[in-house]
Every structure is written in structure tokens, then in C-alpha cells.
Write an enzyme that holds these catalytic residues in place. Structure first.
Site, short mmCIF file in Angstrom:
data_model
loop_
_atom_site.label_atom_id
_atom_site.label_comp_id
_atom_site.label_asym_id
_atom_site.label_seq_id
_atom_site.Cartn_x
_atom_site.Cartn_y
_atom_site.Cartn_z
N PRO A 93 0.81 -1.23 0.00
CG PRO A 93 -0.51 -1.39 1.92
CD PRO A 93 0.55 -2.09 1.15
CD GLU A 109 0.32 -5.80 10.73
OE1 GLU A 109 0.32 -4.59 10.45
OE2 GLU A 109 -0.71 -6.50 10.79
NE ARG A 141 -8.10 -4.99 -20.40
CZ ARG A 141 -9.19 -5.52 -20.94
NH1 ARG A 141 -9.52 -6.76 -20.71
NH2 ARG A 141 -9.98 -4.81 -21.73
CG ASP A 198 -9.87 -1.56 -22.22
OD1 ASP A 198 -10.91 -2.04 -22.67
OD2 ASP A 198 -8.91 -2.24 -21.82
N1 ADE Z 1 -1.04 -5.21 -0.12
C1 ADE Z 1 -2.00 -4.87 0.76
N2 ADE Z 1 -2.69 -3.82 0.33
C2 ADE Z 1 -2.16 -3.47 -0.88
C3 ADE Z 1 -2.45 -2.45 -1.81
N3 ADE Z 1 -3.41 -1.55 -1.62
N4 ADE Z 1 -1.72 -2.40 -2.93
C4 ADE Z 1 -0.73 -3.28 -3.14
N5 ADE Z 1 -0.40 -4.26 -2.29
C5 ADE Z 1 -1.12 -4.36 -1.15
#
Ligand code: ADE
Length: 259
Positions: A100, A127, A164, A179
Site C-alpha cells: 500500500p 504486517e 490484456r 478501454d
Molecule cells: N497489499 C496490501 N494492500 C495493498 C495495496 N493496496 N496495494 C498493493 N499491495 C497491497
């Protein structure tokens, strides 16, 4: 079956290899794997764990909740995957960690990653990973500002977007050139039979057979949807004269209350 080498080779590091059947065995992406346009190898860090119980996680230094993936089995998996990609002579091979905190995935990022013949993708659980593993990582990628329970679904999301776009994956009917996001706009609305559904008619112009009128209607629909649902995309886009004129029409129609 293609005799030549795959256009894109994925080596995925994951504690849950079975999840990848969702991408390798189904639909458009499944066909691309079957036809050897893309190639997938899975590396499970558990198999590189040196202790009796095949441990791959541990508590964090400094305390706090949750467990972390330990460095050694991860780095051994990455090195094995990277060695395989190097042996294949893949150009511009990169190691990507799905997290994230990474750079947000977008159509432009997908286009950029298409210059790679090989990707080693690290998916983490718990985590996350021991920070020192980042010395083996070239890029961090996120699929959005939310947290999933692991990197497998984000990895498959990115892989699907890449696959794709490769030549030979989609047939004409499925073409990726139309797309959403390809030209910086959302895709226009689509209709199929029947012509009338619960008293709702398909727009007349789509039945006219006039290709130029249909093209203009679709472009205006794209602009209208983008203007209403994602004005941030329009703010980033350089409009052609035709698009600017259509957008002006849309804005006047909106002021008049007709949309
Ligand atoms: N792992 C957990 N959440 C994630 C996200 N939003 N993007 C990429 N990998 C992740």
C-alpha cells in the site's frame, strides 16, 4: 501453442501459490497463459525456510501487534526467481513489491511496465516484510489507498492489466484500445439487443449505420461520463479542438438542465 518465447514472464513470490490459478486458468488471462504469450512461475518462501517448522514470519523489533515476513526466505526466493529470469535473458527485468505504500497503479504505469520482458513480483502477508528486503526491490506498487490482507490480489490485478495490453491477447471484439483511460477518458455507454427493454430505447444514432455520427456520439458520451463521474481526469487531459467543442456543448446542456 507459440513456439517463440513468451512476451512477458512473471515470477511471483507468494505464500499462497494456489491463488494464482484464478489468473492462470480462467478467462482472457487463462488463454494468454495457455497460448504461451505470458509465462508464470511461483516461488514459495516457505520452501526456502531453513528451520524445522518452515517458519517465514516473526515478531517485530520494538514491539507492537502483528508479525513480519522474515528476510532470509524472502531474499532466497527473490534471488532464485531473478536468477531464472537472468538465465532466460529477459530484458529490463524488475523486482516489484506489492504494497500500500507503493506508487499508485494507473494506465500510464501499466504502459511503462510493458517495456519489461520479466517481472519478479513479491506479495507479502502479515504486517509486511523486513525493511532490509527492500535492497532487492526495484519498485513498490500499490493498487489503491486501502489495505488488503495480502499482495496476491494486487499482484493479479496488475498482471491482468498488463496481460490484456499484450499483442495477440485480445481479439478485435475485445480490443483494449477502446478501454476506459486509454485516451484519458472513461469509456462511453454500450447497448445490446433488445432494441427496447422495459420501454427504454437504444439511442437512435446507434441504429443509424452512420459511422461518423456514431463516432461523435460515442466521443461526446465519453466526455460527458468523464465530466460527471471523473472531472479530475479531464483536468489532466489535453483536449483536441473537437473534444473541447463537445465539452462546451455538454456544459451548456448541463446549465440548461437537459443532462
Ligand atoms: N497489499 C496490501 N494492500 C495493498 C495495496 N493496496 N496495494 C498493493 N499491495 C497491497
Amino acid at each position: 501453442m507459440r513456439a517463440s518465447k513468451a512476451l512477458l514472464t512473471f515470477d511471483v513470490v507468494t505464500l499462497m501459490p494456489e491463488m494464482f490459478l484464478a489468473i492462470s486458468d480462467y478467462g482472457v488471462t487463462g488463454r494468454a497463459f495457455k497460448e504461451n504469450i505470458v509465462n508464470l512461475n511461483l516461488w514459495n518462501p516457505r520452501e526456502f525456510s531453513m528451520d524445522l517448522h518452515k517458519t517465514v514470519d516473526d515478531r517485530t523489533y520494538g514491539g507492537g501487534p502483528g508479525m513480519l515476513m522474515t528476510a532470509d526466505p524472502l531474499v532466497k526466493s527473490i534471488e532464485a526467481a531473478k536468477k531464472r529470469q537472468d538465465k532466460l535473458g529477459l530484458k529490463n527485468s524488475k523486482v516489484i513489491h506489492m504494497t500500500p505504500r507503493g506508487k499508485l497503479l494507473s494506465h500510464n504505469e501499466i504502459k511503462r511496465l510493458l517495456s519489461c520482458e520479466g517481472l519478479v513480483i513479491i506479495t507479502s502477508r502479515y504486517e509486511g516484510i523486513d525493511e532490509r528486503v527492500n535492497n532487492w526491490v526495484d519498485e513498490e506498487v500499490s493498487i489503491g489507498d486501502y489495505v488488503l490482507s495480502g499482495g496476491e490480489l494486487p499482484a493479479m490485478t496488475m498482471m491482468d492489466c498488463l496481460i490484456r495490453q499484450l499483442p495477440g491477447v485480445l481479439n478485435d471484439d475485445e480490443s483494449a484500445t477502446q478501454d476506459s483511460f486509454v485516451n484519458g477518458l472513461l469509456d462511453h455507454s454500450h447497448f445490446t439487443r433488445p432494441e427496447i427493454f422495459k420501454k427504454m430505447k437504444v439511442p437512435e444514432v446507434l441504429l443509424s449505420g452512420d459511422h461518423e455520427k456514431i463516432r461523435l456520439w460515442r466521443l461526446k458520451e465519453s466526455l460527458k461520463l468523464t465530466w460527471i463521474k471523473r472531472p479530475d481526469l479531464l483536468a489532466k487531459k489535453l483536449l483536441t479542438k473537437e473534444e473541447a467543442r463537445l465539452l462546451e456543448e455538454i456544459q451548456i446542456e448541463q446549465e440548461q438542465g437537459s443532462i
